[in-house]
Write an enzyme that holds these catalytic residues in place. Structure first.
Site, PDB file in Angstrom:
ATOM      1  N   SER A 277      24.146  18.086  34.649  1.00  0.00           N
ATOM      2  CA  SER A 277      23.137  18.683  35.532  1.00  0.00           C
ATOM      3  C   SER A 277      23.400  18.440  37.009  1.00  0.00           C
ATOM      4  O   SER A 277      22.824  19.129  37.854  1.00  0.00           O
ATOM      5  CB  SER A 277      21.737  18.178  35.166  1.00  0.00           C
ATOM      6  OG  SER A 277      21.559  16.839  35.576  1.00  0.00           O
TER       7      SER A 277
ATOM      8  N   LYS B 173      18.520  13.650  39.671  1.00  0.00           N
ATOM      9  CA  LYS B 173      18.476  14.951  40.338  1.00  0.00           C
ATOM     10  C   LYS B 173      18.444  14.745  41.854  1.00  0.00           C
ATOM     11  O   LYS B 173      18.260  13.638  42.350  1.00  0.00           O
ATOM     12  CB  LYS B 173      17.228  15.751  39.930  1.00  0.00           C
ATOM     13  CG  LYS B 173      16.953  15.842  38.443  1.00  0.00           C
ATOM     14  CD  LYS B 173      17.908  16.739  37.703  1.00  0.00           C
ATOM     15  CE  LYS B 173      17.550  16.812  36.217  1.00  0.00           C
ATOM     16  NZ  LYS B 173      18.527  17.588  35.428  1.00  0.00           N
TER      17      LYS B 173
END
Length: 264
Positions: free
Chosen positions: A48, A113
Site C-alpha cells: 500500500s 499510510k
C-alpha cells in the site's frame, strides 16, 4: 611474616523472586519502556505504500514524538508517514482491518499510510488528483510511478470520492460518498502511496483516524541496508512482479515530499 588476608565478603544469596526479576522481568520491562516511550522498529507489510516503501522493509519510529503530540506539544505534518490503528467501525466491517489471534481474540492491526489532511483541512479528489483546502497537491512523487506502470487509478470510486462507501465495486458502508471532507478536530486524513484502484484501504473508505490511535511517525528506513533500484508492479494481480537494476543504499530519511511544502 605475611599479613593475614582479609576474607572476601560473602555475597548475599538471591531469592527466587530477585533472580526472576534480574534475569527475565527486568530486561522485558526495559524493552517495553524503550519501545513504548523512546523508539521502536516497525515492519512494512504489503504494497500500500509503494513505490516509496516496499513489503518487508523496516522503519524507525521515534515514539517520544507521539507522546509529546498527544500532550499538546507540536503535531505531525502533512506528508508524514504514520503508523496507526484503524477506526473500530472500519475494522469491524473490513476483513483486512480485523485480525484474529489464534481464534482467541480479535484485534485491529497497525497500518502505515501517509498523512494528507490535518484537523480543519478540506480534502477532495478528482480523477486521482488530491486537493487540500482547494489547492491541488503535487503528487508526482508517487503518481509518476503508477502512470509508468500503467495502473494509475483515475476512474474508480476512491479516485473520485474523497470518502467512498465502496471500493473496487465492493460495498463497505463505513463512510458515505463525499466529494469533499473536512478533517475533524483530533483526527487525520491518510492515504497510501499506492494509487491503483485496490492498492490501499485508507481514509477514503475507513474515514479519518483519531490522534489517540496513532502509534508514531516512520522517520527513516533502516532495513534492508540495500535494495534493487527498480521494481515492476503487476496491475492485474496487484503484486510486485520483478526487481531489477543496481543495488542501491536503502538507508534514508522519510521526509515529506516537496509537493506538501507548496500547500498553504
Amino acid at each position: 611474616m605475611t599479613a593475614p588476608q582479609t576474607p572476601a565478603p560473602i555475597k548475599p544469596k538471591q531469592t527466587a523472586l530477585q533472580k526472576l526479576w534480574k534475569e527475565i522481568l527486568e530486561p522485558i520491562v526495559f524493552a517495553v519502556v524503550i519501545t513504548q516511550f523512546v523508539a521502536t522498529l516497525v515492519g512494512v507489510d504489503g504494497v500500500s505504500m509503494m513505490p516509496n516503501l516496499r513489503n518487508g522493509e523496516r522503519v524507525f519510529v521515534p515514539k517520544y514524538e507521539t507522546w509529546l503530540h498527544k500532550a499538546g506539544v507540536g503535531d505531525f505534518k502533512r506528508g508524514d508517514i504514520l503508523i496507526f490503528k484503524p477506526p473500530r467501525e472500519a475494522s469491524a466491517k473490513i476483513d483486512n482491518l480485523n485480525k484474529s489471534a489464534f481464534g482467541l481474540y480479535t484485534y485491529r492491526p497497525f497500518l502505515i499510510k501517509r498523512l494528507i489532511g490535518l484537523p480543519g483541512d478540506r480534502v477532495s479528489i478528482t480523477a486521482g488528483e488530491v486537493s487540500v483546502n482547494g489547492q491541488p497537491l503535487d503528487s508526482s512523487w508517487t503518481t509518476a510511478y503508477w502512470q509508468e506502470q500503467g495502473c494509475w487509478d483515475t476512474q474508480s470510486e476512491v479516485a473520485n470520492n474523497i470518502t467512498s462507501a465502496s471500493i473496487a465495486g465492493a460495498t463497505v458502508n463505513v463512510v458515505p460518498d463525499r466529494q469533499e471532507f473536512t478533517v475533524p478536530d483530533g483526527q487525520y486524513f491518510v492515504m497510501g502511496d499506492n494509487r491503483t484502484a485496490t492498492g490501499s484501504e485508507d481514509s477514503r473508505i475507513m474515514g479519518a483516524i483519531a490522534r489517540r490511535d496513532v502509534a508514531g511517525r516512520a522517520a527513516a528506513v533502516v532495513w534492508p541496508i540495500m535494495r534493487k533500484a527498480n521494481v515492476r508492479y503487476n496491475c492485474l494481480t496487484s503484486s510486485v512482479e520483478e526487481f531489477s537494476g543496481d543495488n542501491v543504499l536503502n538507508w534514508r530519511l522519510l521526509t515529506p515530499p516537496a509537493g506538501f511544502g507548496q500547500l498553504k
